[in-house]
Structure formats: structure tokens, C-alpha cells
Design an enzyme around this catalytic site. Structure first.
Site, PDB file in Angstrom:
ATOM      1  N   GLU A 131       0.863  -1.184   0.000  1.00  0.00           N
ATOM      2  CA  GLU A 131       0.000   0.000   0.000  1.00  0.00           C
ATOM      3  C   GLU A 131       0.898   1.231   0.000  1.00  0.00           C
ATOM      4  OE1 GLU A 131      -2.788  -0.315   3.260  1.00  0.00           O
ATOM      5  OE2 GLU A 131      -3.722  -2.112   2.377  1.00  0.00           O
ATOM      6  N   PRO A 132       0.345   2.428  -0.220  1.00  0.00           N
ATOM      7  CA  PRO A 132       1.208   3.612  -0.254  1.00  0.00           C
ATOM      8  C   PRO A 132       2.048   3.764   1.018  1.00  0.00           C
ATOM      9  CG  PRO A 132      -0.951   4.151  -1.101  1.00  0.00           C
ATOM     10  CD  PRO A 132      -1.046   2.752  -0.589  1.00  0.00           C
ATOM     11  N   GLY A 135       5.211  -1.509   2.697  1.00  0.00           N
ATOM     12  CA  GLY A 135       5.639  -2.576   1.792  1.00  0.00           C
ATOM     13  C   GLY A 135       6.221  -3.703   2.628  1.00  0.00           C
ATOM     14  N   THR A 162       2.559  -5.067  -9.933  1.00  0.00           N
ATOM     15  CA  THR A 162       3.128  -5.498 -11.212  1.00  0.00           C
ATOM     16  C   THR A 162       2.000  -6.146 -11.998  1.00  0.00           C
ATOM     17  OG1 THR A 162       5.237  -5.862 -10.137  1.00  0.00           O
ATOM     18  CG2 THR A 162       4.923  -6.923 -12.276  1.00  0.00           C
ATOM     19  N   ILE A 353      33.507  -2.249 -17.497  1.00  0.00           N
ATOM     20  CA  ILE A 353      34.295  -2.807 -18.607  1.00  0.00           C
ATOM     21  C   ILE A 353      33.968  -2.071 -19.911  1.00  0.00           C
ATOM     22  CG2 ILE A 353      34.491  -4.870 -20.097  1.00  0.00           C
ATOM     23  CD1 ILE A 353      34.410  -6.562 -17.507  1.00  0.00           C
ATOM     24  N   GLU A 379       9.752  -8.319  -3.843  1.00  0.00           N
ATOM     25  CA  GLU A 379       9.568  -9.539  -3.018  1.00  0.00           C
ATOM     26  C   GLU A 379      10.341  -9.459  -1.713  1.00  0.00           C
ATOM     27  OE1 GLU A 379       7.320 -11.488  -4.133  1.00  0.00           O
ATOM     28  OE2 GLU A 379       7.327 -11.061  -6.265  1.00  0.00           O
ATOM     29  N   GLU A 383      17.157  -6.141   3.577  1.00  0.00           N
ATOM     30  CA  GLU A 383      17.037  -6.121   5.047  1.00  0.00           C
ATOM     31  C   GLU A 383      15.980  -7.131   5.504  1.00  0.00           C
ATOM     32  OE1 GLU A 383      17.220  -3.320   3.170  1.00  0.00           O
ATOM     33  OE2 GLU A 383      19.263  -2.850   3.772  1.00  0.00           O
TER      34      GLU A 383
HETATM   35  C1  LIG Z   1       8.800  -2.108  -9.591  1.00  0.00           C
HETATM   36  C2  LIG Z   1       8.131  -2.656  -8.375  1.00  0.00           C
HETATM   37  C3  LIG Z   1       7.161  -3.647  -8.506  1.00  0.00           C
HETATM   38  C4  LIG Z   1       6.491  -4.125  -7.374  1.00  0.00           C
HETATM   39  N1  LIG Z   1       5.489  -5.069  -7.518  1.00  0.00           N
HETATM   40  C5  LIG Z   1       4.731  -5.414  -6.440  1.00  0.00           C
HETATM   41  C6  LIG Z   1       3.594  -6.275  -6.595  1.00  0.00           C
HETATM   42  O1  LIG Z   1       3.320  -6.808  -7.685  1.00  0.00           O
HETATM   43  N2  LIG Z   1       2.786  -6.503  -5.519  1.00  0.00           N
HETATM   44  C7  LIG Z   1       3.056  -5.961  -4.288  1.00  0.00           C
HETATM   45  O2  LIG Z   1       2.304  -6.208  -3.360  1.00  0.00           O
HETATM   46  N3  LIG Z   1       4.143  -5.157  -4.108  1.00  0.00           N
HETATM   47  C8  LIG Z   1       4.983  -4.873  -5.156  1.00  0.00           C
HETATM   48  N4  LIG Z   1       6.061  -4.041  -4.988  1.00  0.00           N
HETATM   49  C9  LIG Z   1       6.315  -3.453  -3.675  1.00  0.00           C
HETATM   50  C10 LIG Z   1       7.554  -4.038  -2.994  1.00  0.00           C
HETATM   51  O3  LIG Z   1       7.271  -5.324  -2.538  1.00  0.00           O
HETATM   52  C11 LIG Z   1       7.929  -3.052  -1.875  1.00  0.00           C
HETATM   53  O4  LIG Z   1       8.388  -1.870  -2.479  1.00  0.00           O
HETATM   54  C12 LIG Z   1       8.991  -3.635  -0.966  1.00  0.00           C
HETATM   55  O5  LIG Z   1       8.469  -4.698  -0.218  1.00  0.00           O
HETATM   56  C13 LIG Z   1       9.559  -2.570  -0.007  1.00  0.00           C
HETATM   57  O6  LIG Z   1       8.541  -1.881   0.622  1.00  0.00           O
HETATM   58  P1  LIG Z   1       8.540  -0.280   0.667  1.00  0.00           P
HETATM   59  O7  LIG Z   1       8.791   0.199  -0.725  1.00  0.00           O
HETATM   60  O8  LIG Z   1       7.294   0.154   1.317  1.00  0.00           O
HETATM   61  O9  LIG Z   1       9.784   0.093   1.538  1.00  0.00           O
HETATM   62  P2  LIG Z   1       9.763   0.246   3.149  1.00  0.00           P
HETATM   63  O10 LIG Z   1       9.110  -0.938   3.755  1.00  0.00           O
HETATM   64  O11 LIG Z   1       9.231   1.590   3.488  1.00  0.00           O
HETATM   65  O12 LIG Z   1      11.326   0.205   3.474  1.00  0.00           O
HETATM   66  C14 LIG Z   1      12.172   1.327   3.272  1.00  0.00           C
HETATM   67  C15 LIG Z   1      13.585   0.934   3.697  1.00  0.00           C
HETATM   68  O13 LIG Z   1      13.597   0.575   5.096  1.00  0.00           O
HETATM   69  C16 LIG Z   1      14.109  -0.743   5.249  1.00  0.00           C
HETATM   70  N5  LIG Z   1      13.385  -1.397   6.351  1.00  0.00           N
HETATM   71  C17 LIG Z   1      12.033  -1.537   6.507  1.00  0.00           C
HETATM   72  N6  LIG Z   1      11.751  -2.171   7.652  1.00  0.00           N
HETATM   73  C18 LIG Z   1      12.960  -2.486   8.229  1.00  0.00           C
HETATM   74  C19 LIG Z   1      13.327  -3.182   9.417  1.00  0.00           C
HETATM   75  N7  LIG Z   1      12.419  -3.725  10.253  1.00  0.00           N
HETATM   76  N8  LIG Z   1      14.648  -3.292   9.706  1.00  0.00           N
HETATM   77  C20 LIG Z   1      15.595  -2.783   8.859  1.00  0.00           C
HETATM   78  N9  LIG Z   1      15.293  -2.116   7.706  1.00  0.00           N
HETATM   79  C21 LIG Z   1      13.992  -1.985   7.402  1.00  0.00           C
HETATM   80  C22 LIG Z   1      13.839  -1.442   3.916  1.00  0.00           C
HETATM   81  O14 LIG Z   1      14.719  -2.545   3.728  1.00  0.00           O
HETATM   82  C23 LIG Z   1      14.119  -0.294   2.955  1.00  0.00           C
HETATM   83  O15 LIG Z   1      15.507  -0.176   2.769  1.00  0.00           O
HETATM   84  C24 LIG Z   1       6.807  -3.602  -6.095  1.00  0.00           C
HETATM   85  C25 LIG Z   1       7.806  -2.622  -5.977  1.00  0.00           C
HETATM   86  C26 LIG Z   1       8.465  -2.159  -7.089  1.00  0.00           C
HETATM   87  C27 LIG Z   1       9.500  -1.083  -6.938  1.00  0.00           C
END
Ligand SMILES: Cc1cc2nc3c(=O)[nH]c(=O)nc-3n(C[C@H](O)[C@H](O)[C@H](O)COP(=O)(O)OP(=O)(O)OC[C@H]3O[C@@H](n4cnc5c(N)ncnc54)[C@H](O)[C@@H]3O)c2cc1C
Length: 401
Positions: A131-132, A135, A162, A353, A379, A383
Site C-alpha cells: 500500500e502507499p 511494503g 506489477t 568494462i 519480493e 534487510e
Molecule cells: C517495480 C516494483 C514492482 C512491485 N510489484 C509489487 C507487486 O506486484 N505486488 C506488491 O504487493 N508489491 C509490489 N512491490 C512493492 C515491494 O514489494 C515493496 O516496495 C517492498 O516490499 C519494499 O517496501 P517499501 O517500498 O514500502 O519500503 P519500506 O518498507 O518503506 O522500506 C524502506 C527501507 O527501510 C528498510 N526497512 C524496513 N523495515 C525495516 C526493518 N524492520 N529493519 C531494517 N530495515 C527496514 C527497507 O529494507 C528499505 O531499505 C513492487 C515494488 C516495485 C519497486
């Protein structure tokens, strides 16, 4: 010397499928991938070709019209496809996550309704957890499904789907309070709804809007969208498995398949980067000899090839573990983590390269350089993989007494 990323112990059928896919990738994907990617154009002809090859039914059981192949066969096909163009492997990834979730958790009626048409590629799957505002932290989902007679009414906003526009069946994870009193653990009050819709953008069915494609730095061609539910009515028989409160577990099971897919994609993109690097290094001359004859470049090639081999071995191990019926979250997490990190590093080395030409859009490595980062995020980020790996290690190595 044998080529990189060979897999021991494959059956004749697996070898035949892989050689057909590799041939298709070399002839139909690689020659057009970069052009289509630069135009952010959906690869319609490639998708039709995949349908003809039966790839949308690869892992769907034969009784539903699929090929009934293993996760390993699927992962090796994904590796080949990603070697050609990573976006195409994204088109089949969410399709297979949904097909797998239906196969493992669906009611008989749900399997009979969707799997035969999914095997033909007539119904195409997307899955939606993010969700916004979240993730990684799936437990914070706020989209909601509320029972109303024989239906559920869904409200909320989803992000990053996706295949959000091109799919016709979306597995959507929502919170559902019915039967789960206040105070129930978040993961026990989530439900997967099977949402059917028209392909396309705008209001694709009453109460459901797919606003448009998100403009991305790479992973172009495949559509990534938001999904807005505003009083969307879903019949009760479209709760996956027929029981509410199982959604979190169903999605996590599906994501294990998705993690193997992302690991395989990392292997495929890294292999292509190696191929491009090793070829360029033998053509480009500096100081009177091909750069491949400079030891620093040979060392880079050696490191790249070693990473390609290691990632491939871990990916194959993770797929075989799941195929054996065992839990594979540790292996899938490790494979996804390592393959995506190595992929980024191998692509970066191939880019270096190429010297200045790597920065030109005329060279394929430019596209790979923009594609690799997506694998670090999709996926579950690095982290999150490390959290899963760490927890599992502590389970296995718990001190006694
Ligand atoms: C091109 C693309 C396609 C996608 N397709 C899908 C899809 O088909 N369906 C779907 O449901 N989602 C999809 N996603 C979403 C994707 O799964 C999420 O972007 C991903 O899980 C990360 O979530 P976030 O972007 O909210 O980052 P956040 O959860 O906000 O994380 C931000 C940063 O904080 C770090 N972080 C978060 N929690 C912790 C913790 N507890 N400890 C340490 N570090 C932490 C993360 O590793 C990251 O570096 C897609 C994303 C992209 C970019």
C-alpha cells in the site's frame, strides 16, 4: 570448459523445455528488448509467443491444462527469460504466484474456474499486498473487506501492482474483521480476495480503479500500477480458500515462490551482463592489446563468473527444497538476497568494462544497469531477507537447556 550456470540432474523434458525457451529468448526477445524498453512499450508479441509455448501454464497441474512442471523448471525458465529481458519475467511472476496460491489454497470451485484459463494465459494474475504507506511491514495493511450479506465490500488503496493494468485476476490482501474480534493479531485477521476485472486503466469495474502506469527508472514495458477500491463488491465465494483470516499465510506462501523467481531473475540478468562484458573485453583495445588481456579486467571477469555460478547454485537449491515439499523460506531468502546483490555487482562490473560506451543507450548494459536495482527491492528488500534468514538461523541453532 563448460558454460556458466549449468544445472546437474535435469530430466530430458526439463532440458527440452529449457532449450526451447533459450532459443525463443535469443531469437524473439534479445533483438527487440532494448528498443521496447526505451519506448516503455508492452511486449505484446513476446507475450503471445510465451502463450504459444505454454509458459503461462508451466507450473499449473496437467489436470487443469498446464504442463505440471516443478518450481525448478519454472525458475530455470525465468533465468533464461530474464537473461533476455527482465520485464518479461515480471509478467509471468505475479501470474504464477496467483496460480500457485490457487493451487495450494483455493477451493475446488476456484481452481476449476481459474486454473484452466490461467494455463492458457486467458486469465492473467497480479498480486497485491503493498500500500502507499507500507511494503515491508505487511501487518500494517489498512485496506478492509467488510461482510455485507453474501458479499464483501472492499475499500482501500493498493500500491505497486506489477501487471496491475494487464491482469484480469488480482489476489488482494485486506484486513477482514468478521469472525476476528478486536485485538486479534494482525496476521490472523487478513484475507485474500480474488478480484476479477477487465484489463486496462480507469474504472475497470464498479468500485475498482487502476489509475495508470507508474513511471519507473527501469523494469519498463511491464505495467506497474496503483489499485483503488471504493465500495468494491466481491461475492463471498471469492475469498481465497473460502475462509477469512488465512490471507497472510497464503500470501507468504506465494511470496516464497516469488522470491525464487526474483533470485532466478538476478541470475539471468547477471549472466547477460557477464556475456556482454566478456565479449566487449575481447573487442576493445587499449595500450596495444584487447582489454581482456589486462589482468585487472581478467580479475573482474573471474569475479563476475564466480558470482554467476554461486547465485545459480543457491537459486537451484531453493527451488529444489520447495519442490521436495519442505519449507524453503531460509533457502529462498538466502538465494534472493545473494542473487540480487551479486546481480547488481556483476552488472556494475560489466558497465565499468564498457568504459564510456556503457553510458550510451546504444549499449544493452545501460538497460541492465537500470534494471538490477529493482531486484534489491521486489519480493522483500535485502534487510527483510536478512531478518527472515536471521530468525530461521536462531530457530535452528537455539541453545538447549
Ligand atoms: C517495480 C516494483 C514492482 C512491485 N510489484 C509489487 C507487486 O506486484 N505486488 C506488491 O504487493 N508489491 C509490489 N512491490 C512493492 C515491494 O514489494 C515493496 O516496495 C517492498 O516490499 C519494499 O517496501 P517499501 O517500498 O514500502 O519500503 P519500506 O518498507 O518503506 O522500506 C524502506 C527501507 O527501510 C528498510 N526497512 C524496513 N523495515 C525495516 C526493518 N524492520 N529493519 C531494517 N530495515 C527496514 C527497507 O529494507 C528499505 O531499505 C513492487 C515494488 C516495485 C519497486
Amino acid at each position: 570448459m563448460s558454460r556458466l550456470a549449468q544445472t546437474a540432474g535435469l530430466t530430458d523434458v526439463q532440458q527440452e523445455i529449457l532449450s526451447t525457451v533459450r532459443d525463443f529468448v535469443d531469437k524473439e526477445i534479445i533483438p527487440v528488448a532494448t528498443q521496447l524498453e526505451h519506448r516503455d512499450e508492452y511486449p505484446t508479441e513476446i507475450v503471445e509467443g510465451l502463450k504459444e509455448l505454454g509458459l503461462f501454464g508451466l507450473m499449473i497441474p496437467e489436470e487443469y491444462g498446464g504442463l505440471g512442471e516443478s518450481l525448478l523448471t519454472y525458475a530455470l525458465c525465468v533465468e533464461e527469460i530474464a537473461r533476455g529481458w527482465m520485464s518479461v519475467s515480471g509478467i509471468i511472476n505475479t501470474h504464477f504466484i496467483v496460480a500457485y496460491m490457487l493451487k495450494q489454497h483455493g477451493t475446488q470451485e476456484q481452481k476449476d474456474t481459474f486454473l484452466p484459463r490461467m494455463a492458457l494465459g486467458e486469465v492473467r494474475g497480479a498480486f497485491s499486498m503493498s500500500e502507499p504507506a507500507l511494503g515491508s511491514d505487511v501487518s500494517a495493511i489498512s485496506s478492509k473487506g467488510v461482510k455485507d450479506g453474501d458479499e464483501y465490500v472492499l475499500n482501500g488503496q493498493k500500491m505497486w501492482l506489477t501487471n496491475g493494468g494487464s491482469s484480469t485476476l488480482v489476489a488482494v490482501l485486506c484486513r477482514s474483521d468478521e469472525g476476528h474480534p478486536e485485538g486479534t493479531a494482525p496476521h490472523k485477521s487478513m484475507t485474500t480476495f480474488l478480484v476479477e476485472k477487465e484489463a486496462g486503466f480507469g474504472e475497470v469495474r464498479p468500485g475498482l480503479t487502476i489509475p495508470g502506469k507508474i513511471d519507473k527508472m527501469g523494469y519498463k514495458g511491464v505495467d506497474t500500477t496503483e489499485l483503488i477500491m471504493d465500495g468494491l463488491r466481491i461475492p463471498a465465494n471469492r475469498v481465497l480458500g473460502g475462509t477469512t483470516g488465512r490471507g497472510f499465510y497464503q500470501m507468504m506462501d506465494g511470496v516464497e515462490v516469488g522470491r525464487v523467481n526474483v533470485a532466478a531473475r538476478g541470475c539471468g540478468v547477471a549472466q547477460r551482463a557477464f556475456e556482454l562484458g566478456v565479449s566487449y573485453a575481447q573487442q576493445r583495445q587499449t595500450f596495444g592489446k584487447p582489454i581482456a588481456q589486462h589482468q585487472a579486467i581478467q580479475f573482474k571477469l573471474a569475479e563476475m563468473a564466480t558470482k554467476v555460478e554461486a547465485a545459480h547454485a543457491m537459486m537451484v537449491n531453493a527451488a529444489r527444497k520447495k519442490d521436495s515439499g519442505e519449507r524453503n523460506d531460509l533457502e529462498a531468502g538466502m538465494a534472493k538476497y545473494l542473487a540480487s546483490e551479486y546481480c547488481k555487482e556483476v552488472v556494475e562490473d560489466a558497465f565499468r568494462i564498457h568504459g564510456g560506451y556503457g553510458f550510451s543507450k546504444e549499449y544493452e548494459i545501460e538497460r541492465l544497469y537500470r534494471e538490477a536495482p529493482m531486484l534489491l527491492i521486489g519480493e522483500g528488500t535485502a534487510e527483510i531477507q536478512k531478518m527472515i534468514i536471521g530468525r530461521r538461523l536462531l530457530e535452528e541453532y537455539r541453545l538447549q537447556g
